[in-house]
Design an enzyme around this catalytic site. Sequence first.
Site, short mmCIF file in Angstrom:
data_model
loop_
_atom_site.label_atom_id
_atom_site.label_comp_id
_atom_site.label_asym_id
_atom_site.label_seq_id
_atom_site.Cartn_x
_atom_site.Cartn_y
_atom_site.Cartn_z
N LYS A 80 0.36 -1.11 -0.44
CA LYS A 80 -0.14 -0.24 -0.05
C LYS A 80 1.01 1.36 -0.20
O LYS A 80 2.52 1.62 0.14
CB LYS A 80 -0.50 0.04 1.33
CG LYS A 80 -2.03 0.77 1.50
CD LYS A 80 -3.33 0.12 0.76
CE LYS A 80 -4.25 1.12 0.62
NZ LYS A 80 -5.28 0.00 0.07
N GLY A 178 -21.46 6.05 4.50
CA GLY A 178 -20.24 6.61 3.18
C GLY A 178 -20.93 6.39 1.91
O GLY A 178 -21.03 5.33 1.38
N GLY A 180 -19.96 6.71 -1.04
CA GLY A 180 -18.49 7.56 -2.50
C GLY A 180 -18.22 6.83 -3.25
O GLY A 180 -20.08 6.03 -3.87
N VAL A 182 -17.85 3.06 -3.93
CA VAL A 182 -18.01 1.85 -3.59
C VAL A 182 -19.69 2.38 -2.57
O VAL A 182 -20.72 1.89 -3.71
CB VAL A 182 -17.19 1.38 -2.55
CG1 VAL A 182 -17.99 -0.39 -2.65
CG2 VAL A 182 -15.62 1.34 -2.95
P1 NAD Z 1 -14.75 7.55 -0.99
O1 NAD Z 1 -13.66 8.43 -0.58
O2 NAD Z 1 -15.08 7.89 -2.66
O3 NAD Z 1 -15.85 7.23 -0.49
C1 NAD Z 1 -16.41 7.13 0.76
C2 NAD Z 1 -17.41 8.15 1.36
O4 NAD Z 1 -17.06 8.41 2.53
C3 NAD Z 1 -17.27 9.66 1.22
O5 NAD Z 1 -18.40 9.55 0.07
C4 NAD Z 1 -16.75 10.55 1.90
O6 NAD Z 1 -17.82 12.18 2.79
C5 NAD Z 1 -17.50 9.73 3.10
N1 NAD Z 1 -17.72 9.76 4.12
C6 NAD Z 1 -15.78 9.93 5.23
N2 NAD Z 1 -16.21 10.07 6.40
C7 NAD Z 1 -17.37 9.76 7.25
C8 NAD Z 1 -17.59 10.00 7.87
N3 NAD Z 1 -17.39 10.05 9.15
N4 NAD Z 1 -19.14 9.26 7.73
C9 NAD Z 1 -19.69 9.18 7.09
N5 NAD Z 1 -19.10 9.17 5.89
C10 NAD Z 1 -17.86 9.25 5.76
O7 NAD Z 1 -14.14 5.88 -1.29
P2 NAD Z 1 -14.39 4.39 -1.45
O8 NAD Z 1 -13.13 3.99 -2.84
O9 NAD Z 1 -15.93 4.50 -2.10
O10 NAD Z 1 -13.85 3.75 -0.26
C11 NAD Z 1 -15.00 3.43 0.94
C12 NAD Z 1 -14.51 2.36 1.24
O11 NAD Z 1 -14.01 1.25 0.36
C13 NAD Z 1 -12.80 2.98 2.26
O12 NAD Z 1 -12.52 2.72 3.27
C14 NAD Z 1 -11.79 2.07 0.93
O13 NAD Z 1 -10.74 1.98 1.91
C15 NAD Z 1 -12.33 0.80 1.09
N6 NAD Z 1 -12.19 0.34 -0.11
C16 NAD Z 1 -12.60 0.57 -1.57
C17 NAD Z 1 -12.35 0.05 -2.30
C18 NAD Z 1 -12.85 0.36 -3.69
O14 NAD Z 1 -12.63 0.14 -4.98
N7 NAD Z 1 -12.87 1.87 -4.58
C19 NAD Z 1 -11.96 -1.30 -2.83
C20 NAD Z 1 -11.83 -1.54 -1.37
C21 NAD Z 1 -11.49 -1.30 -0.04
#
Ligand code: NAD
Length: 345
Positions: A80, A178, A180, A182
């Site tokens: 990472k 969240g 976002g 995903v």
């Molecule tokens: P992202 O940044 O697009 O989405 C995260 C969302 O969470 C955002 O909308 C943000 O505003 C919100 N957020 C942050 N803090 C918050 C809180 N305290 N309360 C409520 N909402 C909050 O990220 P993502 O790519 O969707 O990933 C989300 C999670 O999944 C992360 O932990 C990431 O490591 C994990 N993950 C993502 C992937 C991927 O393919 N993108 C793969 C494996 C794991």
Amino acid sequence: MAVFNHPSYDAHEQVVFCRDEESGLKAIIAVHNTHLGPAFGGCRMWNYHSDDEALTDVLRLSKGMTYKNALAGLAMGGGKAVIIADPAHMPDRAALFRAFGRFVNKLGGSYYSAEDVGTSPADIKIASEETPFVAGLEGKSGDPSPFTALGTYLGIKAAVKHKLGRDSLQGLKVAVQGIGHVGYHLCRHLHEDGAELILTDIHPQSLAQVASEFNAITVAPQAIYSQDVDVYAPCALGATLNDTTLPLLKAAIVAGCANNQLAEARHGEQLKQMGVLYAPDYVINAGGIINVSFETDYDMAKATAKVEQIYQTLLTIFREADAQNRPTAEIADEMARKIINGQKR
Ligand code: NAD
């Protein structure tokens, strides 16, 4: 700042501190384990309060990638990268990612980077001008998030099957933290399967949009834990299962895509004692990296079929945890370690 004695150091093979004066890049790359193949794991950009906080994050996340890739059946190790920066205040983002790409290149292929929280496929494309050791580029396997969402949705279904004996999510209540990259796609799957959604996010505008698209209720960020729901799906940042939040939970199942959901391993034991079924984070959220693993000669049908295996892997973990009366996270770790050590080169 200790490294070898750091509480999150776990025999990591390499921890590289990267500094480029010109672009302002400050990054840490951690290669946890390459027994199964080169280390794969995204690059996170975050406004860390301290270098130690960034080090803790990269050490934990890279270890999680080793376990994730092993249990997903991939010939890939775990690594990472974290960039210490405020994504909102970035004088020259392209220069930063080119500098990052040069550091990745110096590792000679022991670490492959991709997008993660705070970074995008466009950033990784810029890094790719300096190194071939990147994945998840547009035009190849592309954005991993929809595949992570698919795997998470199927993982929720496996948990519902195991805990509630149901094949459909019709009428079940799911709280998603969240919405976002995903979380949004996950909401779509859940909505299409008939689940009732309760959503939160720290960005009220996007929250309102997503809620209206999926006919969902919204709550304030702190209110999400205590919702009277069947499933709590953490899809924001890590460590949301902790001493403060566990007493608030009413859900029978915790299953979401966020990395490092358990603040400490003992919280996995506590969830078990509470009668809550926990889907180990790195198992349920492996869909994106599984898709990335098909980057060369990309074949979406093959990638999707492998993502769908997450359902069965989780059922195996749940059944084994019941049989041994142990926390699901412990069982997953044990299974992953067996795979990693069994194929030691
Ligand atoms: P992202 O940044 O697009 O989405 C995260 C969302 O969470 C955002 O909308 C943000 O505003 C919100 N957020 C942050 N803090 C918050 C809180 N305290 N309360 C409520 N909402 C909050 O990220 P993502 O790519 O969707 O990933 C989300 C999670 O999944 C992360 O932990 C990431 O490591 C994990 N993950 C993502 C992937 C991927 O393919 N993108 C793969 C494996 C794991």
